[in-house]
Design a protein around this motif. Structure first.
Motif, short mmCIF file in Angstrom:
data_model
loop_
_atom_site.label_atom_id
_atom_site.label_comp_id
_atom_site.label_asym_id
_atom_site.label_seq_id
_atom_site.Cartn_x
_atom_site.Cartn_y
_atom_site.Cartn_z
N PHE A 93 19.40 9.09 4.41
CA PHE A 93 19.18 10.59 3.58
C PHE A 93 19.21 10.25 2.18
CE2 PHE A 93 18.14 14.68 3.45
CZ PHE A 93 19.09 15.41 2.63
N VAL A 94 20.46 9.87 1.68
CA VAL A 94 20.58 9.56 0.30
C VAL A 94 19.35 8.80 -0.44
CG1 VAL A 94 22.14 8.74 -1.51
CG2 VAL A 94 22.94 9.96 0.39
N SER A 95 19.11 7.90 0.29
CA SER A 95 18.16 6.87 -0.22
C SER A 95 16.70 7.62 -0.47
CB SER A 95 17.90 5.46 0.50
OG SER A 95 17.40 5.84 1.78
N LEU A 96 16.52 8.23 0.43
CA LEU A 96 15.21 9.13 0.31
C LEU A 96 15.25 10.24 -0.86
CD1 LEU A 96 14.40 10.32 4.17
CD2 LEU A 96 12.97 8.84 2.54
N ILE A 97 16.39 10.68 -0.98
CA ILE A 97 16.54 11.62 -2.16
C ILE A 97 16.46 10.98 -3.47
CG2 ILE A 97 18.27 13.33 -3.32
CD1 ILE A 97 19.07 14.09 -0.41
N THR A 100 13.65 11.20 -6.32
CA THR A 100 14.15 11.61 -7.82
C THR A 100 13.39 10.76 -8.75
OG1 THR A 100 16.16 12.92 -6.77
CG2 THR A 100 16.05 12.10 -9.13
N ILE A 101 13.63 9.38 -8.47
CA ILE A 101 13.17 8.35 -9.18
C ILE A 101 11.64 8.78 -9.54
CG2 ILE A 101 12.74 6.08 -9.44
CD1 ILE A 101 15.44 5.33 -7.86
N ILE A 102 10.92 8.93 -8.46
CA ILE A 102 9.22 8.89 -8.56
C ILE A 102 9.11 10.25 -9.36
CG2 ILE A 102 7.43 9.62 -7.19
CD1 ILE A 102 7.87 7.07 -5.76
N VAL A 103 9.78 11.33 -9.03
CA VAL A 103 9.61 12.63 -9.72
C VAL A 103 9.92 12.24 -11.22
CG1 VAL A 103 10.36 15.09 -10.05
CG2 VAL A 103 9.56 14.25 -7.78
N SER A 104 11.01 11.84 -11.64
CA SER A 104 11.41 11.58 -13.11
C SER A 104 10.33 10.51 -13.90
CB SER A 104 12.96 10.97 -13.11
OG SER A 104 13.01 9.87 -12.47
N TYR A 105 9.89 9.65 -12.90
CA TYR A 105 8.94 8.84 -13.49
C TYR A 105 7.65 9.63 -13.84
CZ TYR A 105 5.45 5.17 -13.72
OH TYR A 105 4.26 4.30 -14.16
N ARG A 163 0.59 -1.24 0.02
CA ARG A 163 0.08 0.00 -0.04
C ARG A 163 0.73 1.17 0.06
NH1 ARG A 163 -3.07 -2.70 4.08
NH2 ARG A 163 -1.95 -1.73 5.52
N HIS A 164 2.14 1.03 0.35
CA HIS A 164 3.11 2.49 0.45
C HIS A 164 4.23 2.15 -0.69
CE1 HIS A 164 0.66 2.54 4.12
NE2 HIS A 164 0.64 3.67 3.90
N PRO A 165 4.13 2.38 -1.78
CA PRO A 165 5.26 1.97 -2.73
C PRO A 165 6.36 3.05 -2.54
CG PRO A 165 3.34 3.00 -3.89
CD PRO A 165 2.89 2.79 -2.38
N PHE A 166 6.18 4.34 -2.16
CA PHE A 166 7.30 4.97 -1.83
C PHE A 166 8.22 4.56 -0.69
CE2 PHE A 166 9.63 8.79 -0.07
CZ PHE A 166 10.21 9.28 -1.07
N LEU A 167 7.64 4.05 0.37
CA LEU A 167 8.38 3.63 1.56
C LEU A 167 8.99 2.33 1.03
CD1 LEU A 167 9.04 3.73 4.56
CD2 LEU A 167 6.91 2.15 4.82
N THR A 168 8.55 1.50 0.20
CA THR A 168 8.93 0.18 -0.23
C THR A 168 9.96 0.66 -1.01
OG1 THR A 168 6.96 -1.02 -0.35
CG2 THR A 168 8.62 -1.67 -1.72
#
Length: 168
Positions: free
Chosen positions: A108-112, A116-121, A47-52
């Motif tokens: 912190f780097v993995s959050l960024i 970035t991956i989600i925004v570029s997608y 249910r939470h793909p960003f956290l995954t």
């Protein structure tokens, strides 16, 4: 000399798509994956793909520092057997603090990276949808605006004569 034609790009992409779909199907049909996805943690992550994605990036990025730390612990444990007990405690303490700092930075780097991956997608999918849509939205909007405007009424000859007589 016979010229060889380069392989078709679309055939390569179809082959790649077929292989990826087979890989995804084999992972999804794995009994351990199915059991994990039925667990509460698997359902929460579903249910939470960003956290995954963030956890996946964090786990893959932090594998090397954790491996180095475990190697350091094993090597200092071997040195402790030789009689360097104080050095082991100091090195493990410093190593633990260093690992904590590195893992916080990698979190912190993995959050960024996930952001970035989600925004570029989102940007790429929006651009692809915009470029390859059957009709441009601008044309659609223009047509709707034209329909919303009142149609011009053309006066008849009698109306024109009446208008001219009333002005003088």
């Amino acid at each position: 000399m016979v010229k060889e034609e380069p392989p078709s790009t679309s055939k390569d992409f179809q082959e790649l798509q077929r292989r990826v779909s087979l890989l995804i199907a084999s992972v999804q049909s794995n009994s351990k994956v199915v059991a994990f996805m039925k667990s509460p943690v698997g359902q929460y992550l579903d249910r939470h793909p960003f956290l995954t994605l963030t956890l996946l990036v964090f786990a893959s990025v932090s594998a090397v520092p954790v491996g180095c730390f475990l190697l350091l612990v094993v090597l200092t444990s071997l040195a402790a057997f030789l009689g360097v007990i104080l050095l082991e405690g100091l090195v493990i303490s410093v190593g633990s603090l260093s690992l904590l700092c590195v893992l916080c930075g990698l979190g912190f780097v993995s959050l960024i990276m996930s952001g970035t991956i989600i925004v570029s997608y989102m940007v790429v999918s929006s651009l692809v949808n915009y470029w390859f849509s059957p009709r441009h939205p601008r044309c659609n909007l223009f047509e709707r605006c034209l329909r919303a405007l009142p149609s011009p009424k053309r006066p008849t000859w009698e109306g024109r004569i009446h208008q001219l007589m009333n002005t003088y």
